[in-house]
Design an enzyme around this catalytic site. Structure first.
Site, PDB file in Angstrom:
ATOM      1  N   GLU A 124       0.758  -1.259  -0.066  1.00 46.70           N
ATOM      2  CA  GLU A 124       0.284   0.122   0.194  1.00 46.70           C
ATOM      3  C   GLU A 124       0.852   1.262   0.680  1.00 46.70           C
ATOM      4  O   GLU A 124       0.120   2.268   0.003  1.00 46.70           O
ATOM      5  CB  GLU A 124      -1.270   0.285   1.376  1.00 46.70           C
ATOM      6  CG  GLU A 124      -2.149  -0.896   1.081  1.00 46.70           C
ATOM      7  CD  GLU A 124      -2.818  -1.114   1.794  1.00 46.70           C
ATOM      8  OE1 GLU A 124      -4.129  -0.228   1.171  1.00 46.70           O
ATOM      9  OE2 GLU A 124      -3.124  -0.640   3.436  1.00 46.70           O
ATOM     10  N   HIS A 143      -0.900   5.941   7.590  1.00 48.33           N
ATOM     11  CA  HIS A 143      -2.279   4.883   7.190  1.00 48.33           C
ATOM     12  C   HIS A 143      -2.193   4.100   8.271  1.00 48.33           C
ATOM     13  O   HIS A 143      -0.646   3.319   9.061  1.00 48.33           O
ATOM     14  CB  HIS A 143      -1.640   3.900   5.884  1.00 48.33           C
ATOM     15  CG  HIS A 143      -2.614   2.979   5.534  1.00 48.33           C
ATOM     16  ND1 HIS A 143      -4.114   3.015   5.417  1.00 48.33           N
ATOM     17  CD2 HIS A 143      -2.476   1.927   5.680  1.00 48.33           C
ATOM     18  CE1 HIS A 143      -4.747   2.256   5.139  1.00 48.33           C
ATOM     19  NE2 HIS A 143      -3.597   1.413   5.283  1.00 48.33           N
ATOM     20  N   HIS A 145      -5.243   1.178  10.781  1.00 51.00           N
ATOM     21  CA  HIS A 145      -6.538   0.185  10.349  1.00 51.00           C
ATOM     22  C   HIS A 145      -6.772   0.895  12.112  1.00 51.00           C
ATOM     23  O   HIS A 145      -7.189   0.101  12.386  1.00 51.00           O
ATOM     24  CB  HIS A 145      -6.222  -0.966  10.138  1.00 51.00           C
ATOM     25  CG  HIS A 145      -5.280  -1.793   9.292  1.00 51.00           C
ATOM     26  ND1 HIS A 145      -5.342  -2.131   8.887  1.00 51.00           N
ATOM     27  CD2 HIS A 145      -5.779  -0.719   7.919  1.00 51.00           C
ATOM     28  CE1 HIS A 145      -4.256  -2.692   7.240  1.00 51.00           C
ATOM     29  NE2 HIS A 145      -4.365  -1.541   7.348  1.00 51.00           N
TER      30      HIS A 145
HETATM   31 MN    MN Z   1      -4.040  -0.485   4.656  1.00 46.62          MN
END
Ligand code: MN
Length: 285
Positions: A124, A143, A145
């Site tokens: 990613e 980034h 989650h």
């Molecule tokens: Mn991700």
């Protein structure tokens, strides 16, 4: 240690003394390198010209976000290259809690590693490359989650600023739905087209949620991007609590958001120094 070894060596013969002093220096250098490496402060040999302090910010940011549960085995922190704005720095594919300065690699804005040397890279990375392309003001991208934000990524309730530390959310938090333009996918931002679409939804904002996936926080410094990733998660958890109480929460207004965020910049080093000592305990005095 060098002095001790050198002093001892003067008691030996001249030739032996020179050899012993040389060995002493090598031992001292090896010990020092090992010590620095253990505390994750060693500048990366593969990134000449990059300030070790910036590499340390990436290491500290990765580790403190793992400590807070904002990232787990997944998630990443990157920084734009300080002297080449068309490149950025992020670790090889590795759980954030394990990142050291030596793991940090350089990439171009198409997501290509400059010198991979066989190291695995994040699928990613296009989240980062495309945001750096679209946002010249952004110097760092995070980034996650984060569990706190997932409910807001899939519901129609917008994430809004609950208190002063996440004041940056008061400008609004867009939600990127990968399915809108790309249909059913693996949910991962695994190519440049997906990254570009995400960057477009982020627009000029500091945070974007990703439906059924997580979020991205950006900032003018690595410290600020990490701060925003952390407080976005805290805000989401508190907002869910406030909503559970019932009634409409009394959120920060955009005007309050601007003023409170100025204070965040002013106090950044205080909280960062705490986080730094927490994840690099050898620095504690
Ligand atoms: Mn991700």
């Amino acid at each position: 240690m060098i002095r001790k070894l050198t002093e001892r060596s003067t008691r030996l013969g001249r030739g032996a003394s020179r050899r012993f002093a040389c060995l002493g220096v090598l031992v001292a250098v090896a010990l020092l390198a090992g010590r620095l490496d253990a505390s994750a402060q060693m500048p990366s040999a593969s990134l000449p010209g990059v300030d070790p302090a910036l590499l340390e910010d990436i290491v500290v940011g990765s580790r403190i976000l793992a400590d807070f549960g904002v990232v787990d085995g997944f998630g990443h922190v990157s920084a734009r290259h300080p002297t080449n704005p068309n490149h950025f720095l992020m670790s090889r594919s590795l759980a954030p809690a394990l990142v050291t300065a030596d793991d940090i690699m350089e990439f171009d804005l198409d997501g290509n590693p400059v010198d991979a040397r066989g190291r695995a890279v994040f699928l990613e990375r296009f989240i980062h490359s495309e945001i750096y392309k679209a946002r010249p003001d952004v110097m760092s991208v995070v980034h996650t989650h984060s569990p706190g934000v997932i409910p807001f990524s899939v519901s129609k309730v917008p994430l809004r600023a609950m208190f002063h530390n996440p004041a940056f959310l008061a400008v609004g938090v867009p939600v990127w739905d990968i399915r809108k333009d790309f249909g059913e996918t693996s949910m991962l931002v695994a190519n440049a087209a997906l990254g570009k679409s995400l960057a477009e939804t982020l627009g000029d904002k500091p945070v974007v949620l990703m439906r059924g996936h997580g979020d991205v926080a950006v900032g003018p410094t690595t410290k600020m991007a990490v701060f925003r990733a952390y407080y976005t998660d805290v805000n989401a958890r508190l907002q869910a609590q406030a909503l559970a109480l019932g009634g409409e929460p009394n959120y920060l207004t955009p005007g309050e958001g601007v003023k409170a965020d100025q204070t965040n910049f002013a106090v950044m080093d205080r909280i960062w120094n705490l986080w730094r000592v927490k994840v690099l305990p050898s620095l504690a005095k």
